[in-house]
Design a protein around this motif. Structure first.
Motif, PDB file in Angstrom:
ATOM      1  N   MET A 389      -1.608  -2.826   4.738  1.00 19.22           N
ATOM      2  CA  MET A 389      -1.151  -3.960   3.679  1.00 19.22           C
ATOM      3  C   MET A 389      -0.624  -5.164   3.289  1.00 19.22           C
ATOM      4  O   MET A 389      -0.265  -5.999   5.389  1.00 19.22           O
ATOM      5  CB  MET A 389       0.614  -3.252   3.464  1.00 19.22           C
ATOM      6  CG  MET A 389       0.333  -1.832   3.121  1.00 19.22           C
ATOM      7  SD  MET A 389       2.319  -0.649   3.261  1.00 19.22           S
ATOM      8  CE  MET A 389       2.229  -0.842   5.335  1.00 19.22           C
ATOM      9  N   GLN A 438       0.191  -9.575  -3.227  1.00 16.48           N
ATOM     10  CA  GLN A 438       0.958  -8.531  -1.993  1.00 16.48           C
ATOM     11  C   GLN A 438      -0.696  -7.068  -2.492  1.00 16.48           C
ATOM     12  O   GLN A 438      -0.601  -6.878  -3.193  1.00 16.48           O
ATOM     13  CB  GLN A 438       2.123  -8.197  -2.502  1.00 16.48           C
ATOM     14  CG  GLN A 438       3.553  -9.059  -1.434  1.00 16.48           C
ATOM     15  CD  GLN A 438       4.551  -8.415  -2.421  1.00 16.48           C
ATOM     16  OE1 GLN A 438       4.650  -7.687  -2.296  1.00 16.48           O
ATOM     17  NE2 GLN A 438       5.908  -8.776  -2.554  1.00 16.48           N
ATOM     18  N   LYS A 440      -1.402  -3.725  -1.491  1.00 15.75           N
ATOM     19  CA  LYS A 440      -0.125  -1.740  -1.148  1.00 15.75           C
ATOM     20  C   LYS A 440      -1.292  -0.918  -1.895  1.00 15.75           C
ATOM     21  O   LYS A 440      -0.939  -0.889  -2.760  1.00 15.75           O
ATOM     22  CB  LYS A 440       1.093  -1.779  -1.523  1.00 15.75           C
ATOM     23  CG  LYS A 440       1.249  -0.858  -0.470  1.00 15.75           C
ATOM     24  CD  LYS A 440       2.739  -0.596  -0.261  1.00 15.75           C
ATOM     25  CE  LYS A 440       3.582   0.538   0.333  1.00 15.75           C
ATOM     26  NZ  LYS A 440       5.216   0.166  -0.074  1.00 15.75           N
TER      27      LYS A 440
END
Length: 532
Positions: A389, A438, A440
């Motif tokens: 992540m 981001q 993930k």
């Protein structure tokens, strides 16, 4: 007939000097009392050893018990006298706790203790060597790093003879550390030698072992101690080490053979170490683009729990340098270790970074980059990209596309957005890009990503799937020229009435755009839904 007696003169032999004969007799007389003295000394020493033999079962068990806060078991005990005094213990087990329950923490198939007779007389308490065969150390999940011996053991510590060891040696031993969910970590100790072992000062050691994760070979030498079984985290150690043939493929998603060397110093609970590491073939396996990675590091290691604090790690690959700080440590309620990193790149290359992740022979974009990112990599068995992540901000300057068609489209967009559609020259333009990302579950989400070229600026939000390369971006494109001026022919006539809808305050147009499809087959167009 009468007998006759004939007298002849005595002739002395040349080698039978009377003084020599007297000297020999004198020497023999002097040796006799010396031999008697030596015999008496030997007899006296033998009597002392008989009544004060240090290698009796009781005394050996007492010496072991004082340094172990638990129960000790021995299947068979045998004294040895020749050629060296000592004893042999078969089936030795050490367990934690007073009820002797559960599997042993330490099991030794055979322990051989060897001394010398002159040491027993001249320096009592000195043992020249101990050989451990079939040594196995098993650490359960809930095993604490230290412990406290029962009060009875602590009280009797001073009553026994202080033992000093010349050398302790073991070969082909095993250290197993249990985990809550995975198979135990198994350390194969090829050879371990301890020298000058005592509880008053440090001992020296030589170690050769196999590390389970990542699998590789470790060699180390240095000093350790004095030993304190009640406060393991406070034991001093210092030395150097090498770590070779460490296979990173065990983690899944990445590959490469790591080698490292360094020095360390401190207490077992807080060891300061620094060194260098090199991976000549590091790669993210989905892309298969190996690069040479070199690292200089300074870290702090908790030798009792295995947590590692990355104080300063400077890694370089291709033309990019990365500064890293963070930790590799256990999390409450979670198995294994979680890697938490803060990365920063200054004046790096975006093409170097992309090379690690894209499957194409060349990175799609080139240009200078600066970024900061926070990375979390939990332990587990899933692929690297599914576990990792990331959250960060990035800037890419003077970016150009590797694909000629895409670069030409960028050039044309700049030309039309600037209102220079009649200019026959079409030069290559560079883009400046900045935004937040981001990552993930293999999905990279971009927020407030702004890309500028001469004559136009795009603000986009969207996602990029690292596994199937799907693209889904929406946003607005601002141009210096009006929308109709960006087109020619019939399209310009049709779009002329829409200019007021897309007009900015001063000039140009604001157009909702979309970029969808895949990395290899992107689709660009006007999006009436606007920015997501």
């Amino acid at each position: 007939m009468a007998s006759r007696v004939i007298l002849r003169p005595y002739k002395m032999e040349p080698n039978k000097d009377p003084s020599a004969r007297v000297g020999a007799i004198t020497k023999r007389r002097w040796l006799i009392p010396l031999a008697i003295v030596l015999l008496v000394v030997l007899l006296t020493g033998g009597i002392i050893l008989i009544f004060h033999w240090p290698f009796s079962s009781q005394k050996v068990m007492q010496a072991l018990q004082e340094d172990w806060p638990g129960q000790i078991g021995v299947q068979h005990f045998e004294r040895t006298y020749f050629p060296h005094p000592g004893c042999v213990l078969d089936g030795v087990t050490l367990t934690r706790g007073a009820n002797n329950s559960g599997p042993p923490l330490v099991a030794i198939r055979r322990m051989t203790i060897k001394a010398n007779y002159h040491d027993m007389l001249l320096r009592p308490g000195f043992v020249s060597g101990i050989l451990l065969e079939g040594l196995k150390i098993s650490v359960p999940v809930d095993q604490p790093g230290g412990g406290t011996a029962p009060a009875s053991q602590q009280a009797s510590k001073s009553s026994a003879l202080s033992i000093r060891l010349g050398e302790v040696f073991t070969r082909d031993a095993t250290l197993e550390i249990a985990t809550k969910s995975d198979a135990p970590l198994k350390f194969e100790i090829h050879e371990l030698t301890l020298r000058s072992v005592n509880d008053k000062g440090p001992m020296s050691y030589d170690l050769a072992m196999h590390n389970p994760e990542p699998p590789g070979e470790i060699r180390s030498q240095g000093k350790l101690g004095p030993w304190d079984s009640q406060h393991l985290d406070n034991i001093f150690l210092a030395g150097d080490y090498t770590f070779d043939k460490a296979d990173l493929g065990v983690y899944g998603g990445i590959a490469g053979m790591l080698s490292a060397k360094g020095e360390f110093r401190g207490r077992l609970g807080k060891v300061e170490t620094q060194g260098v590491m090199e991976i000549p073939n590091f790669e993210v396996t989905r892309s298969h683009h190996p690069v040479v990675m070199k690292t200089k590091f300074a870290v702090t290691v908790d030798g009792t729990g295995g947590d590692t604090i990355l104080k300063s790690v400077d890694a370089t690959f291709l033309h990019t340098a990365v500064h890293i700080e963070g930790a590799i440590a256990g999390k409450p309620g979670k198995p294994g270790k979680t890697t938490t990193l803060n990365l920063s790149v200054r004046d790096g290359r975006i093409d170097d970074v992309l090379r690690l992740f894209v499957r194409e022979p060349k990175p799609p974009l080139e240009g200078a980059t600066t970024f900061k990112a926070h990375v979390v990599w939990p332990s587990g068995h899933e692929d690297f990209l599914r576990r990792v992540m990331l959250q960060g901000d990035f800037v890419i300057e003077h970016a150009r596309w590797e694909d000629t068609e895409r670069q030409n489209n960028l050039n044309m967009l700049s030309k039309r957005a600037s209102g220079n559609k009649k200019d026959p020259a079409t030069a290559d333009v560079a883009a400046d890009i900045k935004g937040n990302v981001q990552l993930k579950n293999t999905i990279a989400t971009f927020k407030d990503t702004i890309g500028t070229i001469p004559g136009a600026e795009a603000t986009l939000n969207g996602t990029y799937n690292l596994e199937n390369t799907k693209i889904d971006f929406h946003g607005n494109l601002k141009t210096e020229a009006s929308l109709s001026n960006d087109t020619t022919g019939a399209k310009a006539v049709l779009l002329k009435p829409l200019d007021p809808l897309f007009k900015r305050k001063h000039a140009g147009a604001v157009v909702p755009v979309a970029m969808t499809g895949t990395y290899k087959d992107p689709h660009f167009g006007i999006s009436m839904t606007g920015s997501k």
